[in-house]
Write a protein that holds these residues in place. Sequence first.
Motif, PDB file in Angstrom:
ATOM      1  N   ASP A  13      -6.432  -0.139  -5.836  1.00 33.59           N
ATOM      2  CA  ASP A  13      -7.670   0.088  -6.584  1.00 33.59           C
ATOM      3  C   ASP A  13      -8.889  -0.321  -5.764  1.00 33.59           C
ATOM      4  O   ASP A  13      -9.894   0.399  -5.720  1.00 33.59           O
ATOM      5  N   VAL A  14      -8.808  -1.481  -5.107  1.00 37.56           N
ATOM      6  CA  VAL A  14      -9.948  -1.955  -4.312  1.00 37.56           C
ATOM      7  C   VAL A  14     -10.132  -1.080  -3.065  1.00 37.56           C
ATOM      8  O   VAL A  14     -11.260  -0.762  -2.686  1.00 37.56           O
ATOM      9  N   ALA A  15      -9.029  -0.669  -2.450  1.00 38.55           N
ATOM     10  CA  ALA A  15      -9.123   0.225  -1.288  1.00 38.55           C
ATOM     11  C   ALA A  15      -9.856   1.517  -1.664  1.00 38.55           C
ATOM     12  O   ALA A  15     -10.735   1.981  -0.925  1.00 38.55           O
ATOM     13  N   GLU A  16      -9.501   2.080  -2.806  1.00 41.39           N
ATOM     14  CA  GLU A  16     -10.152   3.313  -3.263  1.00 41.39           C
ATOM     15  C   GLU A  16     -11.626   3.054  -3.574  1.00 41.39           C
ATOM     16  O   GLU A  16     -12.490   3.884  -3.273  1.00 41.39           O
ATOM     17  N   LEU A  17     -11.912   1.913  -4.166  1.00 45.28           N
ATOM     18  CA  LEU A  17     -13.274   1.567  -4.551  1.00 45.28           C
ATOM     19  C   LEU A  17     -14.199   1.519  -3.338  1.00 45.28           C
ATOM     20  O   LEU A  17     -15.380   1.872  -3.429  1.00 45.28           O
ATOM     21  N   PHE A  18     -13.655   1.109  -2.200  1.00 44.98           N
ATOM     22  CA  PHE A  18     -14.454   0.988  -0.982  1.00 44.98           C
ATOM     23  C   PHE A  18     -14.220   2.144   0.000  1.00 44.98           C
ATOM     24  O   PHE A  18     -14.587   2.053   1.167  1.00 44.98           O
ATOM     25  N   GLY A  19     -13.605   3.219  -0.465  1.00 47.13           N
ATOM     26  CA  GLY A  19     -13.406   4.389   0.383  1.00 47.13           C
ATOM     27  C   GLY A  19     -12.398   4.200   1.489  1.00 47.13           C
ATOM     28  O   GLY A  19     -12.441   4.902   2.507  1.00 47.13           O
ATOM     29  N   LEU A  20     -11.476   3.256   1.299  1.00 45.04           N
ATOM     30  CA  LEU A  20     -10.477   2.952   2.328  1.00 45.04           C
ATOM     31  C   LEU A  20      -9.083   3.426   1.928  1.00 45.04           C
ATOM     32  O   LEU A  20      -8.111   3.101   2.607  1.00 45.04           O
ATOM     33  N   GLY A  21      -8.980   4.169   0.836  1.00 43.84           N
ATOM     34  CA  GLY A  21      -7.678   4.575   0.326  1.00 43.84           C
ATOM     35  C   GLY A  21      -6.850   5.368   1.312  1.00 43.84           C
ATOM     36  O   GLY A  21      -5.643   5.127   1.460  1.00 43.84           O
ATOM     37  N   GLU A  22      -7.477   6.285   2.023  1.00 41.64           N
ATOM     38  CA  GLU A  22      -6.737   7.120   2.969  1.00 41.64           C
ATOM     39  C   GLU A  22      -6.349   6.352   4.226  1.00 41.64           C
ATOM     40  O   GLU A  22      -5.529   6.840   5.014  1.00 41.64           O
ATOM     41  N   LYS A  23      -6.919   5.180   4.412  1.00 40.52           N
ATOM     42  CA  LYS A  23      -6.621   4.366   5.600  1.00 40.52           C
ATOM     43  C   LYS A  23      -5.799   3.136   5.248  1.00 40.52           C
ATOM     44  O   LYS A  23      -5.693   2.210   6.043  1.00 40.52           O
ATOM     45  N   ARG A  24      -5.186   3.126   4.064  1.00 39.34           N
ATOM     46  CA  ARG A  24      -4.542   1.892   3.596  1.00 39.34           C
ATOM     47  C   ARG A  24      -3.355   1.462   4.439  1.00 39.34           C
ATOM     48  O   ARG A  24      -2.976   0.294   4.425  1.00 39.34           O
TER      49      ARG A  24
END
Length: 252
Positions: A128-139
């Motif tokens: 959720d936090v990764a997506e919130l900061f636009g880092l979801g695709e780089k997780r």
Amino acid sequence: MILRAEGLRKLYGEVCALDGVSLAIDAGEFVSIIGPNGAGKSTLINVLTGVLRPTAGAVTFKDRDVSGLGPARLARLGIARSFQLVQIFPDLTVLETLQAAVVSRLGRGTRLFASLAADREVQEGAIDVAELFGLGEKRHVPAKQLPQGDKKLLDVASAFALRPELILLDEPTSGVSTADKTTIMESLVSASKRIGVRAIIQVEHDMDIVFAYSDRIIALHEGRVLADGPPAAIEADRRVVDTVVGRRARAG
């Protein structure tokens, strides 16, 4: 009033880093702390976040004395600062870095990373936090392989993963491009609203960022508060302009 500091002094031997600093932070405020090198900014953040115990004075959070409690206990009470885990654990992926913060928030510090992937609450919280900061695709990217702007974004995101009421950020945009600075600031402002952060305090050298995002600015000089007020008042204060702000205000 969410945070108050009264008469903070911090001595390192005979050197006085903070000399009677008092401040108060209200819910809903974005406050920037500025000052030249050696003004006491980092010491103040370390005292406010419990890393250092003040030589004199006290820090209260929601009317509770939290002086010197330490970052882990303060995090459980609702105060967080950026972890800078990218520097500490560069081989962790984006997701693992955020999982470390979620584990701390949930009090599961003894769990091994090998078992965290199966922990749904930790996994979902980090995603959720990764997506919130636009880092979801780089997780799944190791933190050390991220561009500098994304590394800074991950540092900030790790603090937000604690879901604090009050967050303190030490130079959140240092060492990144102007475009990345804007991305970081917009992301953290948006995230703070989404997860219910009640106040933000940042130490920042970039005056354009300070004046663009702050509700209030506290200027330190030689361990004392030189000025405390809204951006317009700070920009109109010749002492602060000459001592701290410099060319930005004169050029404006």
